[in-house]
Motif scaffolding. Structure first.
Motif, PDB file in Angstrom:
ATOM      1  N   HIS A  31      -3.346  -5.192  -9.637  1.00  0.00           N
ATOM      2  CA  HIS A  31      -2.739  -3.859  -9.734  1.00  0.00           C
ATOM      3  C   HIS A  31      -1.494  -3.905 -10.623  1.00  0.00           C
ATOM      4  O   HIS A  31      -0.871  -4.955 -10.793  1.00  0.00           O
ATOM      5  N   ARG A  32      -1.125  -2.740 -11.143  1.00  0.00           N
ATOM      6  CA  ARG A  32       0.077  -2.627 -11.963  1.00  0.00           C
ATOM      7  C   ARG A  32       1.326  -2.401 -11.110  1.00  0.00           C
ATOM      8  O   ARG A  32       2.433  -2.627 -11.576  1.00  0.00           O
ATOM      9  N   LYS A  33       1.131  -1.943  -9.881  1.00  0.00           N
ATOM     10  CA  LYS A  33       2.245  -1.721  -8.965  1.00  0.00           C
ATOM     11  C   LYS A  33       1.969  -2.435  -7.644  1.00  0.00           C
ATOM     12  O   LYS A  33       0.951  -3.111  -7.495  1.00  0.00           O
ATOM     13  N   SER A  68      -3.084   0.215  -3.658  1.00  0.00           N
ATOM     14  CA  SER A  68      -1.807   0.017  -4.340  1.00  0.00           C
ATOM     15  C   SER A  68      -1.135   1.345  -4.666  1.00  0.00           C
ATOM     16  O   SER A  68      -1.761   2.410  -4.674  1.00  0.00           O
ATOM     17  N   LYS A  69       0.136   1.237  -4.989  1.00  0.00           N
ATOM     18  CA  LYS A  69       0.897   2.399  -5.442  1.00  0.00           C
ATOM     19  C   LYS A  69       0.435   2.890  -6.806  1.00  0.00           C
ATOM     20  O   LYS A  69       0.801   3.994  -7.221  1.00  0.00           O
ATOM     21  N   ASP A  70      -0.360   2.072  -7.520  1.00  0.00           N
ATOM     22  CA  ASP A  70      -0.874   2.513  -8.830  1.00  0.00           C
ATOM     23  C   ASP A  70      -2.055   3.464  -8.700  1.00  0.00           C
ATOM     24  O   ASP A  70      -2.584   3.944  -9.710  1.00  0.00           O
ATOM     25  N   TYR A 124      -5.088   2.828  -7.281  1.00  0.00           N
ATOM     26  CA  TYR A 124      -6.408   2.199  -7.341  1.00  0.00           C
ATOM     27  C   TYR A 124      -6.740   1.486  -6.031  1.00  0.00           C
ATOM     28  O   TYR A 124      -5.855   0.934  -5.361  1.00  0.00           O
ATOM     29  N   LYS A 144     -10.585   4.746  -8.679  1.00  0.00           N
ATOM     30  CA  LYS A 144      -9.365   5.461  -9.057  1.00  0.00           C
ATOM     31  C   LYS A 144      -9.164   6.648  -8.143  1.00  0.00           C
ATOM     32  O   LYS A 144     -10.075   7.440  -7.900  1.00  0.00           O
ATOM     33  N   GLN A 192      -0.820   7.633  -4.701  1.00  0.00           N
ATOM     34  CA  GLN A 192      -0.578   6.274  -4.235  1.00  0.00           C
ATOM     35  C   GLN A 192      -1.408   5.992  -2.986  1.00  0.00           C
ATOM     36  O   GLN A 192      -1.437   6.795  -2.055  1.00  0.00           O
ATOM     37  N   GLY A 232       1.874  -6.596  -7.491  1.00  0.00           N
ATOM     38  CA  GLY A 232       0.506  -6.168  -7.769  1.00  0.00           C
ATOM     39  C   GLY A 232      -0.528  -7.266  -7.731  1.00  0.00           C
ATOM     40  O   GLY A 232      -1.711  -7.008  -7.947  1.00  0.00           O
TER      41      GLY A 232
END
Length: 419
Positions: free
Chosen positions: A21-23, A44-46, A48, A63, A67, A331
């Protein structure tokens, strides 16, 4: 002569690490598929939801609009909650969103799914809702008499009769399935402090409630009568369960927990995996070895394990089939193999094993409470096994070989040799 403690620190490096994840990872579930494979689900907060194989390969991504703050997997369906207070259902077989439910004003902090599709969800608005499979709200659990801003940070449906809820004001609420607040657990030292994580186990009329508060782990030992009366027999606090920062020496805060044994080898120490703010998973584990110190005192050997490799604080944790899985605030998702001493301890199958005392609830069509019992699919705690005791020579030979392999794997991990 009293038995003292001889402590030995040990670092464990991951078998694999995936930047999923990015976040920050907010939730993680491990599920065993019909074919016997392990699947790791992360939110995740991103926005996903990721599905990862046991070997660390990305299998699927989903997707979402907001969040992802809570996650559950049951009967081929993925349930997640978001920061707007909504709950969504995704069918993996059709790869379609099946339903979405609203009704809670704060971010969803936990989801559990029972048999017959009953859905429990907790929120920062201080409520826990029980819904049927269609999304209709059957019951609301909320303490309107609680002073100040009251949020549910974690909860656990421990049986067909009891719900435990951790709050941001230093309390754990015990609810009956009928919506009656049976007991509020707290102590003077934790009042007003957020209970960041919660886990429970039931064995007959005895219940153990594990709470993470700042750098400490608290264990409430409860006695629950047949009439539903809840009595606190004991509350024990254990300091430093989040381990220490290697550089500063500061105590780590407990972010998430995974209890395994209430006690082992006659010690009063619970065996609990702890996800810490110091970027590692901490495990304080007693062994069956007793050593003799310089002055003749005898001491039980403890292993102080630090599962390293995460770049930020550990935010989610699960243990299944000899593997430790964790999500981090950077992430990443990590997997470690359990230490040899933990495998040895599981093989002894002590009577105080939490994996055997976690209540497996039964469903009954005559009652909402029984129908909404927690499905075993939402829990990935492994079960203890009993084996015939080998000879001392076989044990020593096996331990020497396993230790050599264990050391080689750690050396390879540190050198970057494990993919």
């Amino acid at each position: 002569m009293s038995l003292k403690v001889f402590q030995e620190k040990k670092s464990v490096w991951p078998a694999w690490r995936l930047t999923a994840h990015r976040k920050a990872v907010t939730c993680l579930k491990v599920v065993t598929t019909a074919s016997g494979d392990l699947r790791v689900y992360t939110g995740s907060k991103d926005g996903y939801v990721r599905v990862i194989s046991k070997s660390g390969r990305m299998l699927h991504s989903l997707k979402t609009k907001n969040q992802v703050t809570a996650l559950a997997v049951s009967s081929g369906k993925v349930y997640w909650g978001d920061n707007t207070g909504s709950v969504y259902v995704y069918d993996e077989s059709t790869e379609q969103n099946e339903a979405s439910f609203s009704g809670q004003s704060g971010a969803i902090t936990g989801i559990q799914v029972g048999k017959d599709g009953y859905i429990f969800s907790s929120s920062k608005d201080g409520s826990i809702l029980l819904r049927d499979a269609s999304g209709s709200v059957l019951r609301t659990f909320k303490n309107d008499l609680s002073a100040g801003a009251h949020s549910i940070l974690a909860f656990h449906v421990a049986s067909s009769h009891l719900i435990f809820a951790a709050t941001n004001i230093g309390t754990v609420e015990v609810w009956s399935m009928r919506g009656v607040l049976l007991k509020t657990l707290t102590t003077r030292s934790i009042e007003g402090k957020p209970v960041t994580c919660l886990s429970t186990s039931l064995n007959g009329q005895r219940a153990l409630v594990y709470c993470g508060i700042d750098s400490r782990l608290f264990v409430f030992d409860l006695n629950i009568s047949e009439s539903g009366e809840v009595r606190v027999d004991k509350c024990t606090g254990f300091a430093g369960k989040g381990g220490r920062n290697k550089r500063s020496g500061a105590l780590g805060e407990v972010q998430c927990i995974w209890p395994v044994f209430s006690e082992a080898y006659g010690s009063n120490q619970p065996v609990v995996y702890v996800g810490s703010s110091t970027n590692h998973v901490h495990l304080y584990l007693p062994t069956d070895r007793v050593v003799t110190l310089l002055h003749g005192d005898r001491a039980r050997r403890y292993k102080d394990y630090y599962f390293r490799g995460a770049g930020r604080a550990i935010s989610a944790l699960a243990v299944s089939r000899g593997r430790v899985f964790a999500g981090s605030n950077d992430g990443s998702v990590l997997c470690w193999r359990e230490p040899m001493n933990m495998s040895k301890l599981r093989g002894k199958a002590p009577k105080t094993s939490l994996s055997s005392s976690r209540l497996s609830t039964a469903a009954s069509s005559s009652s909402i409470a029984r129908s909404a019992s927690t499905s075993s699919a939402t829990s990935s705690s492994p079960s203890a096994t009993t084996t015939a005791p080998p000879s001392p020579h076989e044990v020593a030979s096996y331990q020497r070989r396993l230790f050599a392999v264990h050391e080689a794997l750690e050396a390879a991990a540190r050198a970057g040799g494990i993919q």
